[in-house]
Design a protein around this motif. Structure first.
Motif, mmCIF file in Angstrom:
data_model
loop_
_atom_site.group_PDB
_atom_site.id
_atom_site.type_symbol
_atom_site.label_atom_id
_atom_site.label_comp_id
_atom_site.label_asym_id
_atom_site.label_seq_id
_atom_site.Cartn_x
_atom_site.Cartn_y
_atom_site.Cartn_z
ATOM 1 N N ASN A 1 0.168 7.696 7.407
ATOM 2 C CA ASN A 1 -0.262 8.873 6.656
ATOM 3 C C ASN A 1 0.714 10.034 6.840
ATOM 4 O O ASN A 1 1.040 10.750 5.880
ATOM 5 C CB ASN A 1 -1.667 9.298 7.105
ATOM 6 N N ARG A 2 1.202 10.229 8.087
ATOM 7 C CA ARG A 2 2.172 11.293 8.324
ATOM 8 C C ARG A 2 3.472 11.023 7.582
ATOM 9 O O ARG A 2 4.099 11.935 7.017
ATOM 10 C CB ARG A 2 2.432 11.435 9.825
ATOM 11 N N LEU A 3 3.871 9.717 7.578
ATOM 12 C CA LEU A 3 5.081 9.347 6.853
ATOM 13 C C LEU A 3 4.913 9.584 5.360
ATOM 14 O O LEU A 3 5.827 10.077 4.677
ATOM 15 C CB LEU A 3 5.412 7.876 7.127
ATOM 16 N N SER A 4 3.741 9.258 4.850
ATOM 17 C CA SER A 4 3.470 9.472 3.431
ATOM 18 C C SER A 4 3.499 10.957 3.091
ATOM 19 O O SER A 4 4.015 11.369 2.042
ATOM 20 C CB SER A 4 2.110 8.875 3.068
ATOM 21 N N GLN A 5 2.956 11.793 3.995
ATOM 22 C CA GLN A 5 2.960 13.240 3.744
ATOM 23 C C GLN A 5 4.378 13.798 3.791
ATOM 24 O O GLN A 5 4.746 14.671 3.002
ATOM 25 C CB GLN A 5 2.067 13.938 4.773
ATOM 26 N N SER A 6 5.175 13.259 4.711
ATOM 27 C CA SER A 6 6.554 13.753 4.792
ATOM 28 C C SER A 6 7.366 13.356 3.574
ATOM 29 O O SER A 6 8.241 14.114 3.119
ATOM 30 C CB SER A 6 7.226 13.242 6.073
ATOM 31 N N LEU A 7 7.073 12.164 3.031
ATOM 32 C CA LEU A 7 7.772 11.704 1.838
ATOM 33 C C LEU A 7 7.143 12.244 0.568
ATOM 34 O O LEU A 7 7.721 12.104 -0.525
ATOM 35 C CB LEU A 7 7.774 10.175 1.783
ATOM 36 N N GLN A 8 5.966 12.808 0.731
ATOM 37 C CA GLN A 8 5.204 13.351 -0.402
ATOM 38 C C GLN A 8 4.912 12.266 -1.457
ATOM 39 O O GLN A 8 4.924 12.527 -2.661
ATOM 40 C CB GLN A 8 5.954 14.525 -1.041
ATOM 41 N N LYS A 9 4.652 11.068 -0.986
ATOM 42 C CA LYS A 9 4.242 9.972 -1.861
ATOM 43 C C LYS A 9 3.529 8.913 -1.035
ATOM 44 O O LYS A 9 3.664 8.866 0.203
ATOM 45 C CB LYS A 9 5.436 9.372 -2.593
ATOM 46 N N GLN A 10 2.801 8.077 -1.722
ATOM 47 C CA GLN A 10 2.035 7.042 -1.042
ATOM 48 C C GLN A 10 2.956 5.935 -0.510
ATOM 49 O O GLN A 10 4.076 5.736 -1.011
ATOM 50 C CB GLN A 10 1.006 6.427 -2.000
ATOM 51 N N VAL A 11 2.433 5.238 0.507
ATOM 52 C CA VAL A 11 3.166 4.105 1.080
ATOM 53 C C VAL A 11 2.287 2.864 1.003
ATOM 54 O O VAL A 11 1.058 2.940 0.892
ATOM 55 C CB VAL A 11 3.579 4.369 2.545
ATOM 56 N N ALA A 12 2.934 1.697 1.084
ATOM 57 C CA ALA A 12 2.226 0.412 1.071
ATOM 58 C C ALA A 12 2.434 -0.278 2.410
ATOM 59 O O ALA A 12 3.503 -0.151 3.036
ATOM 60 C CB ALA A 12 2.747 -0.466 -0.059
ATOM 61 N N ILE A 13 1.408 -0.996 2.877
ATOM 62 C CA ILE A 13 1.502 -1.751 4.125
ATOM 63 C C ILE A 13 1.420 -3.233 3.787
ATOM 64 O O ILE A 13 0.427 -3.691 3.205
ATOM 65 C CB ILE A 13 0.382 -1.352 5.103
ATOM 66 N N LYS A 14 2.440 -3.956 4.140
ATOM 67 C CA LYS A 14 2.494 -5.405 3.923
ATOM 68 C C LYS A 14 2.240 -6.097 5.258
ATOM 69 O O LYS A 14 2.987 -5.908 6.219
ATOM 70 C CB LYS A 14 3.861 -5.802 3.358
ATOM 71 N N LYS A 15 1.180 -6.911 5.326
ATOM 72 C CA LYS A 15 0.813 -7.604 6.564
ATOM 73 C C LYS A 15 1.362 -9.022 6.517
ATOM 74 O O LYS A 15 1.112 -9.765 5.569
ATOM 75 C CB LYS A 15 -0.704 -7.628 6.735
ATOM 76 N N ILE A 16 2.102 -9.401 7.560
ATOM 77 C CA ILE A 16 2.735 -10.722 7.629
ATOM 78 C C ILE A 16 2.252 -11.421 8.887
ATOM 79 O O ILE A 16 2.358 -10.877 9.998
ATOM 80 C CB ILE A 16 4.271 -10.602 7.648
ATOM 81 N N ASN A 17 1.716 -12.639 8.723
ATOM 82 C CA ASN A 17 1.307 -13.458 9.860
ATOM 83 C C ASN A 17 2.544 -14.131 10.454
ATOM 84 O O ASN A 17 3.265 -14.850 9.765
ATOM 85 C CB ASN A 17 0.283 -14.511 9.408
ATOM 86 N N LEU A 18 2.766 -13.915 11.728
ATOM 87 C CA LEU A 18 3.982 -14.401 12.374
ATOM 88 C C LEU A 18 3.821 -15.753 13.050
ATOM 89 O O LEU A 18 4.690 -16.170 13.814
ATOM 90 C CB LEU A 18 4.459 -13.382 13.417
#
Length: 459
Positions: A202-219
């Motif tokens: 959320n902090r990263l999104s606020q700093s970039l002033q845009k939404q971010v996506a989280i991709k979950k990868i099973n290792l």
């Protein structure tokens, strides 16, 4: 002989053992035995000669009696029925010679009295068999009931467990309790880490002033870990407006969370499935994708999985390449690859046949994306992966279903992408100079199309 079921059967005369009597005259004893044999022995035919001699003897005795005594009525005259029975008995009796029975042939038909006796015997046997079967079934039912009663009355734990089993039981219970406690601790730690990661995102999104996506990868699995590390390294080193940019990553147990640039317009495959694209829109999409491929190839990277699912859109009209899980980095020492990688329907002929290949395999795959935009599905989509690979290797350049509906520029552009010979196939830089691409309008013309498809999917 005593029968156990006499009380259950009809009262009939049965053969029984005769009690010993005081000695009698020899003639009387023989007569009793003879009568007994007539009652229960199988009837037999005697030879005519024996019968004739016995009748002659009887006639002689009658003549002697008549000459010595007064005339009197014969036994046959007084008891005609008994006389007939006696004659019949003599006919069916087995004669004896020198103390041995003479073998006689069976009669063709039993006398009426003997037939009744045999029928009665058969009936008695049937009744006895039926009664025995009923008693046997009843005994079996009683035994089953007794067993069921004993099982019901038996306690589940009649004897206590041995000490060794009790020790093992306590040990297992202790291990289960420890495992549950450790799982709870792990779940709590994961919840805390997830909360921390979301806060960072959320902090990263606020700093970039845009939404971010989280991709979950099973290792799980070594190969999956290697591919994920490869994807992260390629995305961290290569940033461009034409590719989905990597922002951060977090490890949670066996899951890796990648924080990526958010593309709110979805994938190109969604647009293709929902609507028809004009050649103007196809040209704009092609230009943006070729810019991304030219960036990767100039940095000696082969994407190896170019398809409409891995081309992402944004509502402002942006088009970017995504999913670098199968990408590979070329080096001056190894500038070719031979590994079979990609999605079968989009694979280049040199990949399917196992020949060394370079960056132009991505150009073939993008040519298949062009056919997707025209015909809304890739060639051989109804074939199995193995069949599709065989057709790609043998047929080569796929044919369009309705080529006359397309402009000459679009047909030529697709032909330049789908040359079976890698040497004749154009590069990304060359295709950016093709008239079909140079005549394309800005990507902003795609904004209205992407937003309409997004609303349609939401509804």
């Amino acid at each position: 002989m005593a029968y156990p079921y006499d009380s259950l059967l009809p009262q009939v005369t049965r053969p029984r053992t005769i009690s010993p009597l005081p000695p009698s005259a020899p003639g009387e004893e023989a007569k009793d035995e003879e009568v007994e044999q007539v009652k229960w022995k199988r009837p037999a035919v005697v030879t005519p000669q024996a019968v004739h001699s016995k009748r002659a003897l009887l006639e002689k005795e009658q003549e002697q009696t008549a000459s010595s005594e007064m005339p009197r009525p014969s036994q046959g005259e007084l008891f005609p029925a008994r006389e007939q029975e006696e004659q019949h008995r003599q006919q069916v009796e087995e004669p004896e010679e020198n103390g041995q029975n003479i073998k006689a042939e069976p009669q063709a038909e039993l006398p009426e009295a003997q037939s009744d006796i045999m029928a009665l015997k058969r009936k008695n046997k049937d009744d006895m068999r039926r009664v025995q079967e009923e008693n046997l079934n009843q005994q079996r039912g009683d035994q089953q009931n007794q067993v069921s009663e004993r099982v019901a009355a038996t306690p589940l734990m009649k004897h206590p467990l041995p000490s060794c089993l009790l020790t093992n039981k306590d040990h297992v219970q202790a291990e289960l309790q420890d495992s549950e406690a450790s799982n709870k601790v792990r779940e709590k730690r994961l919840e805390e880490e997830i909360k921390i990661i979301r806060d960072k995102a959320n902090r990263l999104s606020q700093s970039l002033q845009k939404q971010v996506a989280i991709k979950k990868i099973n290792l799980q699995g070594l190969q999956r870990k290697q591919l994920t590390v490869n994807e992260i390294m390629i995305m961290k080193r290569n940033r461009s407006p034409s590719v989905v940019n990597y922002l951060d990553s977090y490890l949670l147990g066996e899951e890796l969370w990648l924080v990526l640039e958010y593309m709110d317009g979805g994938a190109l495959s969604d647009v293709i499935s929902e609507t028809f694209l004009s050649e103007e829109q196809m040209a704009a999409i092609s230009r943006e994708c070729l810019r991304g491929l030219d960036f990767l190839h100039s940095n000696h990277i082969i994407h190896r999985d170019v398809k409409s699912d891995n081309i992402l859109l944004r509502t402002d009209g942006s088009v970017k390449l995504a999913d670098f899980g199968l990408s590979t980095q070329l080096t001056p020492e190894q500038n070719r690859r031979c590994t079979l990688a990609g999605t079968p329907w989009w694979m280049a002929p040199e990949v399917v046949t196992g020949q060394p290949y370079g960056p132009k395999v991505d150009i073939w795959s993008f040519g298949i994306v062009g056919i997707e935009m025209v015909e809304r599905e890739p060639p051989y989509c109804n074939q199995s992966p193995a069949s599709a690979q065989r057709l790609i290797a043998t047929v080569g350049t796929p044919k369009l279903r309705h080529p006359k509906l397309l402009s000459a520029l679009l047909r030529d552009f697709l032909s330049c992408c789908l040359q079976k010979d890698e040497e004749e196939r154009w590069s990304a830089m060359e295709l950016l100079q093709h008239p079909f691409v140079t005549s394309a309008k800005p990507a902003s013309i795609l904004s209205q199309l992407i937003n309409s498809v997004k609303k349609r999917k939401k509804n």
